[in-house]
Design a protein around this motif. Structure first.
Motif, PDB file in Angstrom:
ATOM      1  N   MET A 122       0.844  -1.199   0.000  1.00  0.00           N
ATOM      2  CA  MET A 122       0.000   0.000   0.000  1.00  0.00           C
ATOM      3  C   MET A 122       0.882   1.252   0.000  1.00  0.00           C
ATOM      4  N   GLN A 123       0.554   2.182  -0.841  1.00  0.00           N
ATOM      5  CA  GLN A 123       1.362   3.392  -0.967  1.00  0.00           C
ATOM      6  C   GLN A 123       1.176   4.292   0.252  1.00  0.00           C
ATOM      7  N   MET A 124       2.256   4.849   0.727  1.00  0.00           N
ATOM      8  CA  MET A 124       2.202   5.747   1.877  1.00  0.00           C
ATOM      9  C   MET A 124       1.404   6.989   1.543  1.00  0.00           C
ATOM     10  N   ASN A 125       0.514   7.374   2.440  1.00  0.00           N
ATOM     11  CA  ASN A 125      -0.314   8.553   2.250  1.00  0.00           C
ATOM     12  C   ASN A 125       0.025   9.535   3.357  1.00  0.00           C
ATOM     13  N   ASP A 126       0.825  10.573   3.031  1.00  0.00           N
ATOM     14  CA  ASP A 126       1.304  11.479   4.072  1.00  0.00           C
ATOM     15  C   ASP A 126       0.736  12.892   3.910  1.00  0.00           C
ATOM     16  N   ASN A 127      -0.428  12.985   3.238  1.00  0.00           N
ATOM     17  CA  ASN A 127      -0.959  14.320   2.991  1.00  0.00           C
ATOM     18  C   ASN A 127      -2.062  14.710   3.966  1.00  0.00           C
ATOM     19  N   TYR A 128      -2.281  13.924   5.009  1.00  0.00           N
ATOM     20  CA  TYR A 128      -3.258  14.292   6.026  1.00  0.00           C
ATOM     21  C   TYR A 128      -2.552  15.119   7.103  1.00  0.00           C
ATOM     22  N   THR A 129      -3.048  16.318   7.321  1.00  0.00           N
ATOM     23  CA  THR A 129      -2.370  17.229   8.241  1.00  0.00           C
ATOM     24  C   THR A 129      -3.157  17.516   9.514  1.00  0.00           C
ATOM     25  N   SER A 130      -4.337  16.890   9.660  1.00  0.00           N
ATOM     26  CA  SER A 130      -5.131  17.133  10.864  1.00  0.00           C
ATOM     27  C   SER A 130      -6.120  16.000  11.075  1.00  0.00           C
ATOM     28  N   LEU A 131      -6.441  15.759  12.343  1.00  0.00           N
ATOM     29  CA  LEU A 131      -7.333  14.671  12.738  1.00  0.00           C
ATOM     30  C   LEU A 131      -8.209  15.144  13.881  1.00  0.00           C
ATOM     31  N   VAL A 132      -9.517  14.846  13.780  1.00  0.00           N
ATOM     32  CA  VAL A 132     -10.447  15.079  14.882  1.00  0.00           C
ATOM     33  C   VAL A 132     -11.172  13.768  15.167  1.00  0.00           C
ATOM     34  N   ALA A 133     -11.123  13.324  16.422  1.00  0.00           N
ATOM     35  CA  ALA A 133     -11.761  12.079  16.839  1.00  0.00           C
ATOM     36  C   ALA A 133     -13.040  12.390  17.608  1.00  0.00           C
ATOM     37  N   VAL A 134     -14.123  11.726  17.225  1.00  0.00           N
ATOM     38  CA  VAL A 134     -15.443  11.956  17.808  1.00  0.00           C
ATOM     39  C   VAL A 134     -15.963  10.632  18.366  1.00  0.00           C
ATOM     40  N   GLY A 135     -16.532  10.656  19.585  1.00  0.00           N
ATOM     41  CA  GLY A 135     -17.082   9.405  20.084  1.00  0.00           C
ATOM     42  C   GLY A 135     -17.219   9.327  21.590  1.00  0.00           C
ATOM     43  N   ASP A 136     -17.083   8.091  22.097  1.00  0.00           N
ATOM     44  CA  ASP A 136     -17.292   7.793  23.510  1.00  0.00           C
ATOM     45  C   ASP A 136     -16.016   7.228  24.135  1.00  0.00           C
ATOM     46  N   SER A 137     -16.165   6.340  25.117  1.00  0.00           N
ATOM     47  CA  SER A 137     -14.996   5.849  25.854  1.00  0.00           C
ATOM     48  C   SER A 137     -14.008   5.103  24.978  1.00  0.00           C
TER      49      SER A 137
END
Length: 259
Positions: A1-16
């Motif tokens: 699988m080709q490396m994907n390094d273009n994500y510059t931000s992450l937001v996690a939504v959910g519970d425990s």
């Protein structure tokens, strides 16, 4: 699988599950798969930003009301949404309402990010999973449908035999161990197109099952420390997350505290 390094931000939504219980750190806080994933994404992308809005005990209605608009307004590259499982574990659960609320969340989040990640949550092998399996599978089928309609990615943890292994679950029988969280982080990492580090779904080494005495001691400890308080909260209408803030409420540059 080709490396994907273009994500510059992450937001996690959910519970425990997304807050990170029971991956406890020495200071008493929780780490969990989302923090582990953020650390790896940050290493691949300088200036990476991360927010984790998850709060333990939240039902899907609370997630929609308290987290979804906040996450959408941040306009991150990646949003992870895991919710609804707490609802399915309640004695009374309106699955139509749960499906509608989850659909509302996806409809609001999908346009606000490059990649929306949904999950079929893992389930610990045992009688609890067997009892609630029909509701869970109804929820997961809906997740699959929403992903197709909105171009989201689904990480199938429910289908993992390894993550069903009781040794990857904490003594509360509801949350993964640190090794379980590490495997989930690897699964999401790969789903985002990054190069695999290992096989997150590999089975654990075979070991002799605990004897009758050890099982009874574990059952008694579980009932005393976790089941009884859970029943009390259900009877009084309280939640383990009442009054708790999000663990990382702002989308800020990420510095790995575990490095």
């Amino acid at each position: 699988m080709q490396m994907n390094d273009n994500y510059t931000s992450l937001v996690a939504v959910g519970d425990s599950f997304t807050e990170g219980m029971s991956d406890r750190l020495p200071d008493g806080s929780y780490r969990g798969w989302a923090d582990l994933l953020a650390a790896r994404m940050a290493a691949a992308s300088p200036g990476f930003r991360y927010a984790n809005l998850a709060v333990r005990g939240k039902l899907i209605g609370q997630i929609v009301a308290e987290q979804v608009d906040v996450a959408a307004a941040m306009q991150p590259d990646v949003i992870t949404l895991v919710g609804g499982l707490n609802d399915t574990l309640r004695p009374k659960c309106d699955m139509v309402r749960v499906r509608d609320l989850l659909e509302e969340a996806v409809e609001r989040l999908a346009p606000s990010c490059k990649k929306l990640v949904l999950m079929r949550s893992p389930g610990r092998n045992g009688p609890v999973l067997a009892r609630f399996r029909p509701r869970m599978e109804e929820l997961f089928a809906h997740i699959d449908e929403l992903a197709v309609r909105h171009g989201a990615t689904v990480v199938d943890l429910y289908g993992s035999a390894a993550l069903g292994d009781q040794r990857l679950w904490d003594v509360d029988r509801l949350h993964l161990t640190p090794e379980g969280h590490r495997r989930v982080a690897e699964a999401v990492w790969q789903a985002l197109g990054y190069a695999p580090e290992d096989d997150w779904n590999s089975p654990l080494p075979a070991t002799a099952p605990p004897n009758w005495t050890a099982r009874r001691i574990a059952d008694a400890r579980f009932a005393r420390q976790h089941l009884a308080p859970w029943i009390v909260r259900r009877l009084t209408g309280r939640s383990s997350g009442d009054g708790l803030p999000a663990k990382r409420p702002d989308l800020l540059p990420y510095e790995d505290p575990f490095a």
